[in-house]
Design an enzyme around this catalytic site. Structure first.
Site, PDB file in Angstrom:
ATOM      1  N   VAL A 125       0.844  -1.207   0.000  1.00  0.00           N
ATOM      2  CA  VAL A 125       0.000   0.000   0.000  1.00  0.00           C
ATOM      3  C   VAL A 125       0.875   1.252   0.000  1.00  0.00           C
ATOM      4  CG1 VAL A 125      -1.661   1.337   1.345  1.00  0.00           C
ATOM      5  CG2 VAL A 125      -1.953  -1.126   1.115  1.00  0.00           C
ATOM      6  N   THR A 139      -5.509  -0.013   6.897  1.00  0.00           N
ATOM      7  CA  THR A 139      -6.849  -0.393   7.329  1.00  0.00           C
ATOM      8  C   THR A 139      -6.808  -0.592   8.840  1.00  0.00           C
ATOM      9  OG1 THR A 139      -7.108  -1.500   5.230  1.00  0.00           O
ATOM     10  CG2 THR A 139      -8.694  -2.060   6.945  1.00  0.00           C
ATOM     11  N   LEU A 164      -7.249  -0.002  -2.802  1.00  0.00           N
ATOM     12  CA  LEU A 164      -6.421  -0.512  -3.903  1.00  0.00           C
ATOM     13  C   LEU A 164      -6.588  -2.015  -4.000  1.00  0.00           C
ATOM     14  CD1 LEU A 164      -3.151   1.447  -3.002  1.00  0.00           C
ATOM     15  CD2 LEU A 164      -5.065   2.207  -4.438  1.00  0.00           C
ATOM     16  N   ASN A 185     -14.921  -3.856   2.438  1.00  0.00           N
ATOM     17  CA  ASN A 185     -14.221  -5.124   2.214  1.00  0.00           C
ATOM     18  C   ASN A 185     -15.057  -6.307   2.678  1.00  0.00           C
ATOM     19  OD1 ASN A 185     -12.035  -4.153   0.931  1.00  0.00           O
ATOM     20  ND2 ASN A 185     -10.551  -4.652   2.532  1.00  0.00           N
ATOM     21  N   LEU A 194     -18.811 -11.946  -8.114  1.00  0.00           N
ATOM     22  CA  LEU A 194     -19.731 -13.095  -8.063  1.00  0.00           C
ATOM     23  C   LEU A 194     -19.080 -14.296  -8.736  1.00  0.00           C
ATOM     24  CD1 LEU A 194     -23.313 -11.675  -8.836  1.00  0.00           C
ATOM     25  CD2 LEU A 194     -22.499 -12.692  -6.691  1.00  0.00           C
ATOM     26  N   GLY A 201     -15.168 -19.939  -6.709  1.00  0.00           N
ATOM     27  CA  GLY A 201     -13.833 -20.507  -6.879  1.00  0.00           C
ATOM     28  C   GLY A 201     -13.353 -21.152  -5.590  1.00  0.00           C
ATOM     29  N   CYS A 225      -6.162  -8.532   2.829  1.00  0.00           N
ATOM     30  CA  CYS A 225      -7.249  -7.678   3.305  1.00  0.00           C
ATOM     31  C   CYS A 225      -8.523  -8.416   3.690  1.00  0.00           C
ATOM     32  CB  CYS A 225      -7.540  -6.628   2.245  1.00  0.00           C
ATOM     33  SG  CYS A 225      -6.157  -5.483   2.114  1.00  0.00           S
TER      34      CYS A 225
HETATM   35  C1  UDX Z   1      -0.516  -3.107   5.203  1.00  0.00           C
HETATM   36  C2  UDX Z   1      -1.671  -3.629   6.003  1.00  0.00           C
HETATM   37  O1  UDX Z   1      -1.662  -5.045   5.897  1.00  0.00           O
HETATM   38  C3  UDX Z   1      -2.939  -3.129   5.425  1.00  0.00           C
HETATM   39  O2  UDX Z   1      -4.040  -3.521   6.216  1.00  0.00           O
HETATM   40  C4  UDX Z   1      -2.893  -1.645   5.454  1.00  0.00           C
HETATM   41  O3  UDX Z   1      -4.037  -1.169   4.751  1.00  0.00           O
HETATM   42  C5  UDX Z   1      -1.627  -1.096   4.782  1.00  0.00           C
HETATM   43  O4  UDX Z   1      -0.439  -1.735   5.280  1.00  0.00           O
HETATM   44  P1  UDX Z   1       0.468  -3.825   2.989  1.00  0.00           P
HETATM   45  O5  UDX Z   1       1.116  -2.600   2.482  1.00  0.00           O
HETATM   46  O6  UDX Z   1      -0.049  -4.824   2.012  1.00  0.00           O
HETATM   47  O7  UDX Z   1      -0.742  -3.481   3.884  1.00  0.00           O
HETATM   48  O8  UDX Z   1       1.433  -4.541   4.019  1.00  0.00           O
HETATM   49  P2  UDX Z   1       2.974  -4.689   3.878  1.00  0.00           P
HETATM   50  O9  UDX Z   1       3.316  -4.984   2.473  1.00  0.00           O
HETATM   51  O10 UDX Z   1       3.386  -5.577   4.967  1.00  0.00           O
HETATM   52  O11 UDX Z   1       3.506  -3.172   4.170  1.00  0.00           O
HETATM   53  C6  UDX Z   1       3.681  -2.679   5.438  1.00  0.00           C
HETATM   54  C7  UDX Z   1       5.069  -2.022   5.439  1.00  0.00           C
HETATM   55  O12 UDX Z   1       5.265  -1.306   6.649  1.00  0.00           O
HETATM   56  C8  UDX Z   1       6.171  -3.050   5.324  1.00  0.00           C
HETATM   57  O13 UDX Z   1       7.014  -2.703   4.249  1.00  0.00           O
HETATM   58  C9  UDX Z   1       6.906  -2.924   6.655  1.00  0.00           C
HETATM   59  O14 UDX Z   1       8.308  -3.106   6.520  1.00  0.00           O
HETATM   60  C10 UDX Z   1       6.604  -1.498   7.044  1.00  0.00           C
HETATM   61  N1  UDX Z   1       6.688  -1.232   8.470  1.00  0.00           N
HETATM   62  C11 UDX Z   1       6.064  -2.056   9.347  1.00  0.00           C
HETATM   63  C12 UDX Z   1       7.389  -0.093   8.883  1.00  0.00           C
HETATM   64  O15 UDX Z   1       7.949   0.614   8.054  1.00  0.00           O
HETATM   65  N2  UDX Z   1       7.449   0.181  10.212  1.00  0.00           N
HETATM   66  C13 UDX Z   1       6.854  -0.607  11.138  1.00  0.00           C
HETATM   67  O16 UDX Z   1       6.941  -0.315  12.324  1.00  0.00           O
HETATM   68  C14 UDX Z   1       6.138  -1.761  10.700  1.00  0.00           C
HETATM   69  C1  UDX Z   2      -9.414  -6.022  -1.960  1.00  0.00           C
HETATM   70  C2  UDX Z   2     -10.454  -4.973  -2.329  1.00  0.00           C
HETATM   71  O1  UDX Z   2     -10.960  -5.263  -3.634  1.00  0.00           O
HETATM   72  C3  UDX Z   2      -9.790  -3.599  -2.337  1.00  0.00           C
HETATM   73  O2  UDX Z   2     -10.763  -2.605  -2.611  1.00  0.00           O
HETATM   74  C4  UDX Z   2      -9.192  -3.351  -0.948  1.00  0.00           C
HETATM   75  O3  UDX Z   2      -8.543  -2.097  -0.908  1.00  0.00           O
HETATM   76  C5  UDX Z   2      -8.181  -4.426  -0.614  1.00  0.00           C
HETATM   77  O4  UDX Z   2      -8.789  -5.720  -0.684  1.00  0.00           O
HETATM   78  P1  UDX Z   2      -7.460  -7.318  -3.114  1.00  0.00           P
HETATM   79  O5  UDX Z   2      -7.527  -8.126  -1.862  1.00  0.00           O
HETATM   80  O6  UDX Z   2      -6.159  -6.795  -3.587  1.00  0.00           O
HETATM   81  O7  UDX Z   2      -8.433  -6.034  -2.968  1.00  0.00           O
HETATM   82  O8  UDX Z   2      -8.021  -8.208  -4.322  1.00  0.00           O
HETATM   83  P2  UDX Z   2      -9.483  -8.516  -4.894  1.00  0.00           P
HETATM   84  O9  UDX Z   2      -9.420  -8.326  -6.356  1.00  0.00           O
HETATM   85  O10 UDX Z   2     -10.519  -7.803  -4.125  1.00  0.00           O
HETATM   86  O11 UDX Z   2      -9.604 -10.096  -4.604  1.00  0.00           O
HETATM   87  C6  UDX Z   2      -9.587 -10.500  -3.277  1.00  0.00           C
HETATM   88  C7  UDX Z   2      -9.758 -12.019  -3.280  1.00  0.00           C
HETATM   89  O12 UDX Z   2     -11.089 -12.353  -3.688  1.00  0.00           O
HETATM   90  C8  UDX Z   2      -8.819 -12.753  -4.234  1.00  0.00           C
HETATM   91  O13 UDX Z   2      -8.311 -13.914  -3.591  1.00  0.00           O
HETATM   92  C9  UDX Z   2      -9.708 -13.160  -5.398  1.00  0.00           C
HETATM   93  O14 UDX Z   2      -9.272 -14.379  -5.988  1.00  0.00           O
HETATM   94  C10 UDX Z   2     -11.049 -13.355  -4.697  1.00  0.00           C
HETATM   95  N1  UDX Z   2     -12.206 -13.152  -5.560  1.00  0.00           N
HETATM   96  C11 UDX Z   2     -12.445 -11.918  -6.085  1.00  0.00           C
HETATM   97  C12 UDX Z   2     -13.070 -14.226  -5.784  1.00  0.00           C
HETATM   98  O15 UDX Z   2     -12.834 -15.335  -5.324  1.00  0.00           O
HETATM   99  N2  UDX Z   2     -14.180 -14.017  -6.536  1.00  0.00           N
HETATM  100  C13 UDX Z   2     -14.464 -12.791  -7.082  1.00  0.00           C
HETATM  101  O16 UDX Z   2     -15.470 -12.663  -7.780  1.00  0.00           O
HETATM  102  C14 UDX Z   2     -13.570 -11.714  -6.857  1.00  0.00           C
END
Ligand code: UDX
Ligand code: UDX
Length: 436
Positions: free
Chosen positions: A13, A123, A155, A210, A252, A255, A262
């Protein structure tokens, strides 16, 4: 006056947020506790796979309005606005682990050298902003003014850059005019998409969105279980439902279930928030249960087809939790592999992007678990081929070639990527989800 933005945590993110805010023309510095991520970013090489990210990273590094420090204090001191994008992983009991958010809040308290707007991007459970303020008020050394705001991210991995630059909505949860003005300025390019609310509302919009999407997926997966007991076809049920604009065709797709960092976490976090606030979210407990049992339904299908799995060569196509990402967090493939390994099957794994990440969980181990450089090599000599993630390249496989290289032409499709009649015409035994 040019707003200076700091992005704390450059993971999936945070890195997208930093690069895209720079793309909008802002002055941005990203920081992360893992130095390697900063080094990669400064070298113009994202440590994650996300379509379009590398080009924008390099463009904005060159333009000079994007930088990365491996120094949280300096980032805080140099910034007017701080986007908090650190991990909020799930604890065993379903709660979000707020350790990192609290840690960052303390470091902000230590570095309040001027007004700061602290923006929750991660989140976070509703009421987090109150905790952030409490921590800052406890530890700050001066009376510098600050605000907290919520600007949740929507995202989707695999299309995160596109989603950021083409938002359906920008939710801004604020409690001061100043905070509202700053965030509206940051997102002025999307002025018509901005919805301003209070902070609790903004925090809840994210979890509610979500969880609703996850519920839609579990609903169609439950319907697919009924389809398997009748002559109904879940793909047509979904299409028929989706023609109603109140339902819509998206999310919908039946799978092997939803994964990612998330949905599983946000559904369980909302269940937990409900428990804390005295609201019963049994509805979401069912959503979570339906999703978890998708794995066992799928593995049982494999067992029904192959009878004995011991020493059977099984190709597993798709390891990432969804296409166009290398992310395997909560990917259905992990539990499928675990269950098949228990049965003593010989697994041949392939994924276009996620092999390096999967090797951290399941190291290569001849002949039980082998990583292959292509889908064809995974299918070579296999007794069955499983589709777990619907990468486009799997749909484009030359099935005539596949039929000749497999030991037994058996495909078990966890994402309904093929047309049953077509595949069977080519001589395959074909099984899929919620249809004959
Ligand atoms: C994470 C959360 O899982 C998600 O719920 C939230 O919306 C955004 O942050 P994501 O970016 O997918 O999502 O996680 P991750 O890829 O693990 O990124 C978090 C980053 O924060 C990592 O790069 C980690 O190294 C960093 N981090 C963590 C710091 O820089 N400082 C900290 O103290 C802990
Ligand atoms: C989701 C939300 O879409 C996004 O808005 C939020 O910010 C983060 O979480 P993401 O988890 O990256 O995004 O992927 P998404 O495309 O939503 O798919 C999530 C999971 O649902 C995947 O494992 C996908 O395979 C599954 N999925 C999605 C299904 O099984 N069926 C569907 O119809 C759509």
């Amino acid at each position: 006056m040019k707003i200076k933005i700091g992005v704390i945590g450059t993971g999936y993110v945070g890195l997208v947020t930093a690069v895209c805010l720079a793309e909008l023309g802002h002055q941005v510095v990203g920081t992360d506790v893992v130095k390697e991520k900063i080094d990669f970013a400064l070298a113009g090489r994202p440590h994650i796979y996300e379509p379009g990210l590398e080009e924008l990273l390099q463009k904005n590094l060159k333009r000079g309005n994007l930088n990365f420090y491996h120094d949280l204090d300096k980032t805080i001191q140099d910034s007017d606005v701080l986007f908090v994008c650190v991990s909020t992983p799930q604890l065993a009991d379903g709660r979000a682990d707020m350790t990192y958010v609290e840690g960052v809040s303390r470091r902000i308290a230590d570095n309040l050298n001027s007004y700061k707007l602290i923006v929750e991007k991660s989140t976070v459970p509703v009421r987090t902003s109150a905790w952030i303020k409490r921590v800052i008020n406890l530890y700050r050394k001066n009376a510098e003014n600050y605000d907290v705001a919520s600007n949740p991210e929507f995202l989707r991995e695999g299309s995160a850059v596109h989603d950021f630059l083409n938002p359906d909505r920008i939710i801004i949860g604020v409690e001061s005019e100043k905070a509202e003005k700053i965030l509206c300025q940051i997102y002025q390019k999307f002025a018509d998409k901005i919805l301003v609310t209070n902070i609790d509302t903004a925090e809840l919009i994210k979890h509610a969105s979500n969880s609703f999407l996850a519920m839609k997926i579990s609903f169609i997966n439950l319907i697919s279980e009924l389809c398997e007991k009748t002559e109904a076809d879940v793909e047509l049920v979904a299409r028929g439902m989706g023609l109603d604009p109140r339902i819509g065709p998206q999310f919908l797709k039946a799978g092997v279930g939803y994964g990612g960092s998330c949905f599983p976490k946000d559904v369980r976090a909302l269940i937990h928030i409900g428990e804390e606030m005295g609201v019963d979210f049994s509805l979401l407990k069912e959503v979570d249960k339906i999703n978890t049992r998708r794995i066992y339904i799928f593995v049982n299908k494999v067992k029904q087809v192959l009878w004995v799995l011991r020493e059977k060569k099984i190709a597993v196509l798709g390891l990432s939790f969804k296409p166009q990402t290398d992310d395997i967090r909560n990917a259905p493939s992990i539990e499928v592999i675990r269950e098949l390994k228990k049965e003593g099957a010989y697994l041949r794994l392939y994924d276009p992007q996620a092999i390096a990440n999967m090797k951290k969980i399941f190291p290569e181990q001849e002949p039980d678990l082998v990583y292959c450089p292509s889908a064809y090599e995974a299918l070579e000599g296999a007794n069955a081929g499983l589709i777990i993630t619907e990468w486009p390249e799997f749909q484009n496989l030359d099935l005539r070639k596949v039929e000749t290289i497999m030991s037994n032409p058996i495909l078990i499709d966890g994402r309904n990527i093929f047309e049953p009649a077509e595949v069977r015409k080519m001589g395959f035994e074909y099984y899929s989800i919620g249809r004959k």
